[in-house]
Motif scaffolding. Structure first.
Motif, PDB file in Angstrom:
ATOM      1  N   CYS A 165      14.237  53.393  -6.179  1.00 24.40           N
ATOM      2  CA  CYS A 165      13.091  54.312  -6.191  1.00 24.40           C
ATOM      3  C   CYS A 165      13.450  55.646  -5.553  1.00 24.40           C
ATOM      4  O   CYS A 165      13.106  56.717  -6.065  1.00 24.40           O
ATOM      5  CB  CYS A 165      11.909  53.681  -5.446  1.00 24.40           C
ATOM      6  SG  CYS A 165      11.114  52.308  -6.297  1.00 24.40           S
ATOM      7  N   GLN A 166      14.157  55.591  -4.426  1.00 27.39           N
ATOM      8  CA  GLN A 166      14.549  56.819  -3.740  1.00 27.39           C
ATOM      9  C   GLN A 166      15.486  57.649  -4.604  1.00 27.39           C
ATOM     10  O   GLN A 166      15.420  58.873  -4.593  1.00 27.39           O
ATOM     11  CB  GLN A 166      15.206  56.468  -2.397  1.00 27.39           C
ATOM     12  CG  GLN A 166      14.229  55.923  -1.373  1.00 27.39           C
ATOM     13  CD  GLN A 166      14.907  55.449  -0.098  1.00 27.39           C
ATOM     14  OE1 GLN A 166      16.052  55.002  -0.130  1.00 27.39           O
ATOM     15  NE2 GLN A 166      14.202  55.522   1.004  1.00 27.39           N
ATOM     16  N   LEU A 171       9.135  58.685  -2.694  1.00 23.04           N
ATOM     17  CA  LEU A 171       9.158  58.486  -1.250  1.00 23.04           C
ATOM     18  C   LEU A 171       8.642  57.090  -0.932  1.00 23.04           C
ATOM     19  O   LEU A 171       7.545  56.714  -1.357  1.00 23.04           O
ATOM     20  CB  LEU A 171       8.280  59.520  -0.543  1.00 23.04           C
ATOM     21  CG  LEU A 171       8.751  60.976  -0.521  1.00 23.04           C
ATOM     22  CD1 LEU A 171       7.788  61.819   0.295  1.00 23.04           C
ATOM     23  CD2 LEU A 171      10.157  61.099   0.041  1.00 23.04           C
ATOM     24  N   ILE A 172       9.421  56.312  -0.166  1.00 20.75           N
ATOM     25  CA  ILE A 172       9.006  54.981   0.262  1.00 20.75           C
ATOM     26  C   ILE A 172       8.924  54.989   1.779  1.00 20.75           C
ATOM     27  O   ILE A 172       9.945  55.021   2.472  1.00 20.75           O
ATOM     28  CB  ILE A 172       9.980  53.883  -0.197  1.00 20.75           C
ATOM     29  CG1 ILE A 172      10.287  53.998  -1.689  1.00 20.75           C
ATOM     30  CG2 ILE A 172       9.403  52.508   0.147  1.00 20.75           C
ATOM     31  CD1 ILE A 172       9.133  53.699  -2.592  1.00 20.75           C
ATOM     32  N   MET A 173       7.718  54.974   2.304  1.00 25.38           N
ATOM     33  CA  MET A 173       7.492  54.959   3.744  1.00 25.38           C
ATOM     34  C   MET A 173       6.943  53.589   4.140  1.00 25.38           C
ATOM     35  O   MET A 173       6.292  52.917   3.339  1.00 25.38           O
ATOM     36  CB  MET A 173       6.509  56.058   4.140  1.00 25.38           C
ATOM     37  CG  MET A 173       6.891  57.455   3.662  1.00 25.38           C
ATOM     38  SD  MET A 173       8.289  58.179   4.550  1.00 25.38           S
ATOM     39  CE  MET A 173       7.474  58.718   6.067  1.00 25.38           C
ATOM     40  N   MET A 174       7.199  53.187   5.366  1.00 25.64           N
ATOM     41  CA  MET A 174       6.774  51.853   5.806  1.00 25.64           C
ATOM     42  C   MET A 174       6.496  51.859   7.302  1.00 25.64           C
ATOM     43  O   MET A 174       7.240  52.448   8.083  1.00 25.64           O
ATOM     44  CB  MET A 174       7.860  50.825   5.468  1.00 25.64           C
ATOM     45  CG  MET A 174       7.521  49.398   5.845  1.00 25.64           C
ATOM     46  SD  MET A 174       8.708  48.203   5.148  1.00 25.64           S
ATOM     47  CE  MET A 174      10.192  48.638   6.056  1.00 25.64           C
ATOM     48  N   ASN A 175       5.437  51.174   7.704  1.00 29.05           N
ATOM     49  CA  ASN A 175       5.112  51.079   9.123  1.00 29.05           C
ATOM     50  C   ASN A 175       4.136  49.935   9.333  1.00 29.05           C
ATOM     51  O   ASN A 175       3.398  49.564   8.406  1.00 29.05           O
ATOM     52  CB  ASN A 175       4.495  52.394   9.634  1.00 29.05           C
ATOM     53  CG  ASN A 175       4.740  52.612  11.115  1.00 29.05           C
ATOM     54  OD1 ASN A 175       4.974  51.660  11.861  1.00 29.05           O
ATOM     55  ND2 ASN A 175       4.681  53.871  11.550  1.00 29.05           N
ATOM     56  N   GLY A 176       4.137  49.397  10.538  1.00 30.33           N
ATOM     57  CA  GLY A 176       3.182  48.347  10.874  1.00 30.33           C
ATOM     58  C   GLY A 176       2.154  48.808  11.876  1.00 30.33           C
ATOM     59  O   GLY A 176       1.255  48.046  12.249  1.00 30.33           O
TER      60      GLY A 176
END
Length: 391
Positions: A165-166, A171-176
């Motif tokens: 994808c990148q 844009l692939i963002m990730m957070n908890g």
């Protein structure tokens, strides 16, 4: 000339303090706290400066009540939040706002670099078959049909797909958590992922509270949304077979399932496996690097198992996941975790922009929820291919 002190209502001050905390603007946060507790009085000049620094309209400082903020993705939710009577939580709204800021910055950057619109965005539509959409996505992301079988785990499949994808500018963002605030965890029951569709910089955000297999399926679901051209807030757990979600969500789930477990490969693997039902499902979930729920749903749709067996399998999967979460201990490498939250292309772009003098480093730290030391370490790890982000 004496300073002109300007009163700010208590509720507006509380709202401003919250905004400063979420954005990581410590200088604004400290000043607002002094105003809030009467240690200092606000001058008109200070308010003007703060308005520019926090990117909040000057007029908002003089309201009696905070402005009503809307969540731009509310109408695209799969199902209503179970905790807030249908209203999105502040954690979700703040996270979306942060991602909009990231997307806005990156859009300006790629336009300045002369990049064209992404042809794959909205290249499909809801009238197309699941097979046609899946084949289009595979072609555009350069995926072979059994790409997932070449990976060892759901985590590896997620990272592999994230890289693809990148490579195509997603844009692939990730957070908890919200930003870097560990006291504000994201609620998995409210959302698993969301997508901000854009012709230049489509963005997918993944809730890192989810399991590795959950993140993988959510990523595939949101990819389908980009190719169809529809924003999304996704929180379907696939255990629901009553089809209470919209036809659009059913379509994106079906496309995600086909991309992860192609039907004819699944049917062949199912028929060749002679293990007991549960062992067969667990075996195939390892083969396709997905959850047992995805395999069970595939088997149900193919009429290989009855509905009652499907419910037993999903109930067991949910029970096992909750038990695993209860035993899960915090740990891991801090910098790798921080790096996994950020899109590599975004980090490289914003660094190059700062080196060229087009972006201030204070904006880098604000957009990435880091500080000078942390960002430097993240950048070095991404260059070295660490942090689970870069091949």
């Amino acid at each position: 000339m004496a300073a002109l002190y300007v009163p700010i209502s208590l509720s507006v001050l509380e709202w401003l303090i919250h905004k400063a905390e979420v954005s990581g603007n410590t200088s604004a946060y400290d000043l607002l706290k002094k105003w809030r507790y009467g240690k200092k009085q606000a001058t008109f000049h200070q308010i003007e400066e703060l308005s520019k620094k926090m990117q909040i309209p000057l007029g908002y400082f003089f309201l009696q009540k905070p402005p009503i903020e809307t969540c731009p993705l509310t109408e695209f939710r799969t199902v209503d939040s179970v905790d807030n009577g249908g209203e999105p939580s502040a954690n979700l709204v703040d996270t979306i706002d942060m991602m909009i800021d990231v997307q806005d910055w990156m859009r300006d950057y790629v336009k300045d670099m002369g990049q064209e619109k992404k042809a794959y965005v909205a290249s499909c539509n809801e009238k197309m078959s699941v097979t046609a959409i899946s084949e289009t996505i595979r072609r555009d992301l350069h995926l072979v049909e059994d790409w997932m079988c070449q990976q060892k785990s759901a985590k590896e499949s997620f990272n592999f797909l994230r890289h693809r994808c990148q490579n195509e500018g997603i844009l692939i963002m990730m957070n908890g958590v919200v930003g870097s605030n560990t006291h504000r965890p994201l609620n998995l029951q409210e959302f698993r992922a969301f997508t901000l569709v854009d012709d230049y910089v489509p963005l997918i955000f993944i809730n890192a509270q989810d399991s590795h297999s959950g993140r993988l399926f959510s990523l595939l679901h949101e990819i389908a949304h980009i190719w169809i051209g529809i924003n999304s807030i996704y929180n379907d757990n696939l255990a629901n077979i009553e089809n209470t979600v919209s036809p659009k969500e059913q379509l994106c789930n079906a496309v995600a399932s086909e991309l992860l477990v192609p039907v004819h490969i699944f049917q062949k693997a199912w028929n060749e496996n002679q293990e007991s039902l549960l062992e067969r499902i667990n075996h195939l979930s390892r083969t396709f690097t997905c959850s047992s729920v995805v395999i069970a749903r595939k088997a149900l749709d193919a009429k290989y198992i009855p509905e009652d067996e499907y419910h037993k399998i999903t109930a067991l999967a949910i029970k096992n996941y909750k038990a695993m979460q209860d035993k899960k201990k915090s740990g891991g490498n801090y910098y790798n975790t921080m790096a996994s939250r950020l899109d590599a292309n975004f980090v490289y772009a914003i660094t190059e922009s700062a080196k060229a003098g087009r972006t201030q480093y204070s904006d880098i730290y604000r957009l990435t929820n880091t500080n000078r030391t942390t960002f430097k370490e993240i950048y070095q790890r991404l260059l070295a291919g660490e942090g689970g982000v870069k091949e």
